[in-house]
Write a protein that holds these residues in place. Structure first.
Motif, PDB file in Angstrom:
ATOM      1  N   MET A   1      44.887  53.387  49.349  1.00  0.00           N
ATOM      2  CA  MET A   1      45.209  53.159  47.940  1.00  0.00           C
ATOM      3  C   MET A   1      45.747  51.744  47.755  1.00  0.00           C
ATOM      4  SD  MET A   1      44.300  56.036  46.820  1.00  0.00           S
ATOM      5  CE  MET A   1      44.891  56.188  45.140  1.00  0.00           C
ATOM      6  N   SER A   2      45.546  51.138  46.577  1.00  0.00           N
ATOM      7  CA  SER A   2      45.916  49.744  46.350  1.00  0.00           C
ATOM      8  C   SER A   2      46.476  49.547  44.947  1.00  0.00           C
ATOM      9  CB  SER A   2      44.698  48.832  46.541  1.00  0.00           C
ATOM     10  OG  SER A   2      44.163  48.977  47.846  1.00  0.00           O
ATOM     11  N   ILE A   3      47.383  48.565  44.816  1.00  0.00           N
ATOM     12  CA  ILE A   3      48.017  48.273  43.534  1.00  0.00           C
ATOM     13  C   ILE A   3      47.081  47.426  42.675  1.00  0.00           C
ATOM     14  CG2 ILE A   3      49.983  47.180  42.409  1.00  0.00           C
ATOM     15  CD1 ILE A   3      51.473  47.556  45.122  1.00  0.00           C
ATOM     16  N   LEU A   4      46.926  47.842  41.428  1.00  0.00           N
ATOM     17  CA  LEU A   4      46.115  47.110  40.463  1.00  0.00           C
ATOM     18  C   LEU A   4      46.937  46.916  39.196  1.00  0.00           C
ATOM     19  CD1 LEU A   4      43.334  46.015  39.390  1.00  0.00           C
ATOM     20  CD2 LEU A   4      42.882  48.360  38.623  1.00  0.00           C
ATOM     21  N   VAL A   5      46.912  45.706  38.650  1.00  0.00           N
ATOM     22  CA  VAL A   5      47.559  45.465  37.358  1.00  0.00           C
ATOM     23  C   VAL A   5      46.536  44.838  36.415  1.00  0.00           C
ATOM     24  CG1 VAL A   5      48.502  43.245  38.154  1.00  0.00           C
ATOM     25  CG2 VAL A   5      49.426  44.310  36.103  1.00  0.00           C
ATOM     26  N   VAL A   6      46.461  45.391  35.219  1.00  0.00           N
ATOM     27  CA  VAL A   6      45.620  44.835  34.152  1.00  0.00           C
ATOM     28  C   VAL A   6      46.546  44.601  32.962  1.00  0.00           C
ATOM     29  CG1 VAL A   6      43.676  45.216  32.607  1.00  0.00           C
ATOM     30  CG2 VAL A   6      43.581  46.074  34.956  1.00  0.00           C
ATOM     31  N   GLY A   7      46.530  43.387  32.418  1.00  0.00           N
ATOM     32  CA  GLY A   7      47.458  43.119  31.323  1.00  0.00           C
ATOM     33  C   GLY A   7      47.112  41.892  30.522  1.00  0.00           C
ATOM     34  N   LEU A   8      47.956  41.611  29.553  1.00  0.00           N
ATOM     35  CA  LEU A   8      47.847  40.384  28.765  1.00  0.00           C
ATOM     36  C   LEU A   8      49.263  39.928  28.422  1.00  0.00           C
ATOM     37  CD1 LEU A   8      46.806  41.153  25.081  1.00  0.00           C
ATOM     38  CD2 LEU A   8      47.286  42.966  26.714  1.00  0.00           C
ATOM     39  N   SER A   9      49.432  38.620  28.289  1.00  0.00           N
ATOM     40  CA  SER A   9      50.752  38.071  27.992  1.00  0.00           C
ATOM     41  C   SER A   9      50.595  36.806  27.164  1.00  0.00           C
ATOM     42  CB  SER A   9      51.496  37.746  29.292  1.00  0.00           C
ATOM     43  OG  SER A   9      50.947  36.581  29.897  1.00  0.00           O
ATOM     44  N   HIS A  10      51.724  36.172  26.883  1.00  0.00           N
ATOM     45  CA  HIS A  10      51.707  34.923  26.110  1.00  0.00           C
ATOM     46  C   HIS A  10      50.919  33.833  26.823  1.00  0.00           C
ATOM     47  CE1 HIS A  10      54.666  32.804  28.733  1.00  0.00           C
ATOM     48  NE2 HIS A  10      54.980  34.051  29.032  1.00  0.00           N
ATOM     49  N   ARG A  11      50.716  33.991  28.128  1.00  0.00           N
ATOM     50  CA  ARG A  11      49.952  32.987  28.881  1.00  0.00           C
ATOM     51  C   ARG A  11      48.441  33.185  28.736  1.00  0.00           C
ATOM     52  NH1 ARG A  11      52.911  29.857  32.234  1.00  0.00           N
ATOM     53  NH2 ARG A  11      55.021  30.536  32.755  1.00  0.00           N
ATOM     54  N   SER A  12      48.021  34.402  28.399  1.00  0.00           N
ATOM     55  CA  SER A  12      46.588  34.670  28.359  1.00  0.00           C
ATOM     56  C   SER A  12      46.057  34.920  26.958  1.00  0.00           C
ATOM     57  CB  SER A  12      46.265  35.890  29.234  1.00  0.00           C
ATOM     58  OG  SER A  12      46.757  37.087  28.652  1.00  0.00           O
ATOM     59  N   ALA A  13      46.939  35.272  26.028  1.00  0.00           N
ATOM     60  CA  ALA A  13      46.477  35.686  24.699  1.00  0.00           C
ATOM     61  C   ALA A  13      47.299  35.023  23.605  1.00  0.00           C
ATOM     62  CB  ALA A  13      46.585  37.214  24.571  1.00  0.00           C
ATOM     63  N   PRO A  14      46.698  34.804  22.439  1.00  0.00           N
ATOM     64  CA  PRO A  14      47.471  34.265  21.306  1.00  0.00           C
ATOM     65  C   PRO A  14      48.502  35.287  20.842  1.00  0.00           C
ATOM     66  CG  PRO A  14      45.258  34.893  20.613  1.00  0.00           C
ATOM     67  CD  PRO A  14      45.280  35.002  22.102  1.00  0.00           C
TER      68      PRO A  14
ATOM     69  N   ASP B   1      48.088  52.703  41.033  1.00  0.00           N
ATOM     70  CA  ASP B   1      47.656  52.803  42.422  1.00  0.00           C
ATOM     71  C   ASP B   1      46.264  53.418  42.374  1.00  0.00           C
ATOM     72  OD1 ASP B   1      47.392  53.005  45.124  1.00  0.00           O
ATOM     73  OD2 ASP B   1      48.834  54.629  45.389  1.00  0.00           O
ATOM     74  N   VAL B   2      45.254  52.653  42.748  1.00  0.00           N
ATOM     75  CA  VAL B   2      43.865  53.098  42.597  1.00  0.00           C
ATOM     76  C   VAL B   2      43.149  53.115  43.941  1.00  0.00           C
ATOM     77  CG1 VAL B   2      43.741  52.195  40.238  1.00  0.00           C
ATOM     78  CG2 VAL B   2      43.015  50.754  42.145  1.00  0.00           C
ATOM     79  N   ASP B   3      42.084  53.914  44.006  1.00  0.00           N
ATOM     80  CA  ASP B   3      41.285  53.939  45.226  1.00  0.00           C
ATOM     81  C   ASP B   3      39.961  53.205  45.065  1.00  0.00           C
ATOM     82  OD1 ASP B   3      40.077  55.685  43.521  1.00  0.00           O
ATOM     83  OD2 ASP B   3      40.150  57.433  44.853  1.00  0.00           O
ATOM     84  N   LYS B   4      39.654  52.772  43.816  1.00  0.00           N
ATOM     85  CA  LYS B   4      38.428  52.015  43.567  1.00  0.00           C
ATOM     86  C   LYS B   4      38.748  50.854  42.639  1.00  0.00           C
ATOM     87  CE  LYS B   4      35.678  56.252  43.926  1.00  0.00           C
ATOM     88  NZ  LYS B   4      34.884  57.246  43.158  1.00  0.00           N
ATOM     89  N   PHE B   5      38.460  49.637  43.074  1.00  0.00           N
ATOM     90  CA  PHE B   5      38.835  48.455  42.293  1.00  0.00           C
ATOM     91  C   PHE B   5      38.069  48.376  40.972  1.00  0.00           C
ATOM     92  CE2 PHE B   5      37.825  44.003  41.183  1.00  0.00           C
ATOM     93  CZ  PHE B   5      39.094  43.585  40.810  1.00  0.00           C
ATOM     94  N   HIS B   6      36.746  48.332  41.026  1.00  0.00           N
ATOM     95  CA  HIS B   6      35.963  48.117  39.806  1.00  0.00           C
ATOM     96  C   HIS B   6      36.139  49.264  38.818  1.00  0.00           C
ATOM     97  CE1 HIS B   6      34.048  44.492  41.270  1.00  0.00           C
ATOM     98  NE2 HIS B   6      33.758  45.105  42.410  1.00  0.00           N
ATOM     99  N   ALA B   7      36.127  50.487  39.322  1.00  0.00           N
ATOM    100  CA  ALA B   7      36.344  51.634  38.432  1.00  0.00           C
ATOM    101  C   ALA B   7      37.744  51.594  37.842  1.00  0.00           C
ATOM    102  CB  ALA B   7      36.125  52.938  39.202  1.00  0.00           C
ATOM    103  N   GLY B   8      38.717  51.152  38.634  1.00  0.00           N
ATOM    104  CA  GLY B   8      40.091  51.047  38.163  1.00  0.00           C
ATOM    105  C   GLY B   8      40.238  50.023  37.054  1.00  0.00           C
ATOM    106  N   VAL B   9      39.627  48.847  37.236  1.00  0.00           N
ATOM    107  CA  VAL B   9      39.690  47.795  36.215  1.00  0.00           C
ATOM    108  C   VAL B   9      39.057  48.285  34.912  1.00  0.00           C
ATOM    109  CG1 VAL B   9      38.880  45.496  35.560  1.00  0.00           C
ATOM    110  CG2 VAL B   9      39.745  45.898  37.868  1.00  0.00           C
TER     111      VAL B   9
END
Length: 463
Positions: A1-14, A58-66
């Protein structure tokens, strides 16, 4: 299993998109629950602040997780996936750990070095524990992030690299004048009584405002904040020997319905509520600013905004909001302490990875030792059947001897395999150990499940 983070912040979005994507507490809970129910994720946590929304899993598949996490963020934020996707960032495994540790240290904040994010990380962990969505991995990750953040603030001068959003916002309002001189004897109106509003009120009291009025939808919270302000910063009843001792601040609470009456009396307004609509309209601000000798100073720290953006165009008003702060902080000087914090983060990421890789092999080692214990028990039983005349003392000595032999034979290999497993690329040693000793995969899995089920008992006391 592996840690994945998907997000947005003031650095990436208006800021306008962040505003639209902001999540209520109920939405955060539902998002975490839906993430946990999704197939690729076994653990989930949400870090939501005024300028970031990050979903950890915590995901077991990267692309499916994203794909799954991105879709869920879009669904719960109400922003279409096609519109949201260009502003999302993705971090995986060590990069995800590095990102959260950097956030905890204030390196990724709008104002570098601010420490308020530590409280928000702690809240994210508490929510994950309350919902039972944060298991062993995310518990370890968020608790270590808290420790790394505290270490950065205690061992370096990162606090000097930037101020909290409140202080930085007041500096922008003061426009080159020392905040203490600018704030002296002013009347302040603080809208909201949450953590950010409380910090704003305490900061205003410290820099010398004469009066603070707190308006909040829940009167008890406003009353409590006023009580604290008067206790800690109230007028001095007995002046000290210093002739220039500060007179202190007078604080009082009002209902939100009193805003129209209080706004014209205020010199500076700080607003940070959880409202999904505007708290102050442009018309209300314009009416309050009419005929003033000095500009009405407005600081909006809410996301989504509390004060109508049209206030920027009004005469007699100086308005600073999250978007203004983002632009101003881009030019703020970076302290040399930032380099020290980056080194701390890199070292802690390596240590965390090593600890997780070592922990990965632990169930296999435990299963090996359990198998060895079964072999010892079986052989001692056979010996007792062949030598029934052994007395209790002899039987116990034989048992201890056999166990010592097995322990000594296993000690060096198990210690060494843990060391090897903790190194980059060491994940395969658990498989090798299972293969060499013909360990039952079900036994190893059972040990892992027992370890995960113990998460609630181990995680909370370490924050």
């Amino acid at each position: 299993m592996s840690i994945l983070v998907v997000g947005l912040s003031h650095r990436s979005a208006p800021v306008s998109l962040l505003e639209r994507a902001s999540l209520t507490t109920d939405s955060q809970i539902k998002l975490v629950q839906d993430t946990l129910a999704a197939e690729p994720a076994t653990e989930a946590a949400i870090l939501a602040t005024c300028n970031r929304i990050e979903l950890y899993a915590d995901v077991d598949k990267f692309h499916a997780g994203v794909a799954e996490l991105s879709t869920l963020l879009a669904q719960h934020s109400g922003v279409g996936l096609d519109e949201l996707t260009p502003y999302l960032y993705v971090h995986y495994e060590d990069r995800a750990v590095h990102h959260l540790f950097s956030v905890a240290c204030g390196l990724d904040s709008m104002v570098v070095g601010e420490g308020q994010v530590l409280g928000q990380i702690k809240d994210a962990l508490a929510l994950g524990q309350e919902l039972h969505s944060a298991g062993r991995l995310l518990n370890d990750l968020f608790q270590q992030a808290l420790r790394v953040g505290k270490r950065a603030h205690s061992e370096t001068g990162i606090d000097r690299a930037g101020q909290s959003l409140v202080t930085f916002g007041l500096e922008q309002l003061a426009a080159g004048t020392a905040v203490e001189s600018w704030a002296k004897d002013r009347r302040a109106l603080v809208i909201g009584a949450g953590s950010m509003s409380s910090l704003a009120a305490a900061t205003l009291a410290r820099v010398g405002v004469r009066e603070i009025v707190v308006a909040n939808r829940t009167p008890a919270r406003a009353d409590r904040l006023v009580e604290i302000l008067n206790q800690q910063h109230g007028p001095l009843r007995h002046r000290s020997a210093a002739a220039d001792a500060a007179p202190g601040v007078s604080a009082r609470a009002v209902d939100m319905s009193a805003l129209d009456a209080e706004l014209p009396r205020a010199d500076v307004v700080v607003s940070c509520t959880g409202s999904t609509g505007l708290v102050l309209t442009a018309d209300a601000v314009e009416a309050a600013a009419h005929g003033r000798r000095t500009p009405l100073a407005l600081l909006d720290l809410a996301m989504p905004r509390d004060i109508d953006a049209a206030a920027h165009r009004l005469g007699g008003v100086r308005f600073v909001d999250i978007e203004t702060l983002a632009e101003a902080s881009a030019d703020a000087p970076m302290a040399t302490d930032v380099d020290q914090v980056r080194t701390i983060v890199s070292d802690e990421v390596a240590a965390f990875g090593a600890a997780q890789r070592a922990a990965h092999i632990t169930p296999t080692v435990v299963a090996l030792r359990a198998m060895a214990a079964d072999v010892v028990s079986s052989e001692v039983a056979r010996l007792e059947a062949r030598l029934p005349d052994l007395d209790e003392k002899q039987r116990a000595e034989v048992t201890r001897t056999v166990r010592r032999v097995v322990d000594k034979l296993l000690h060096a290999p198990t210690v060494r395999v843990k060391q090897l497993a903790s190194e980059p690329g060491g994940a395969g040693y658990a498989d090798a150990l299972r293969e060499l000793f013909d360990l039952d995969p079900q036994t190893v899995a059972a040990v892992s499940r027992a370890d995960l089920n113990d998460t609630d008992g181990v995680g909370r006391g370490r924050v």
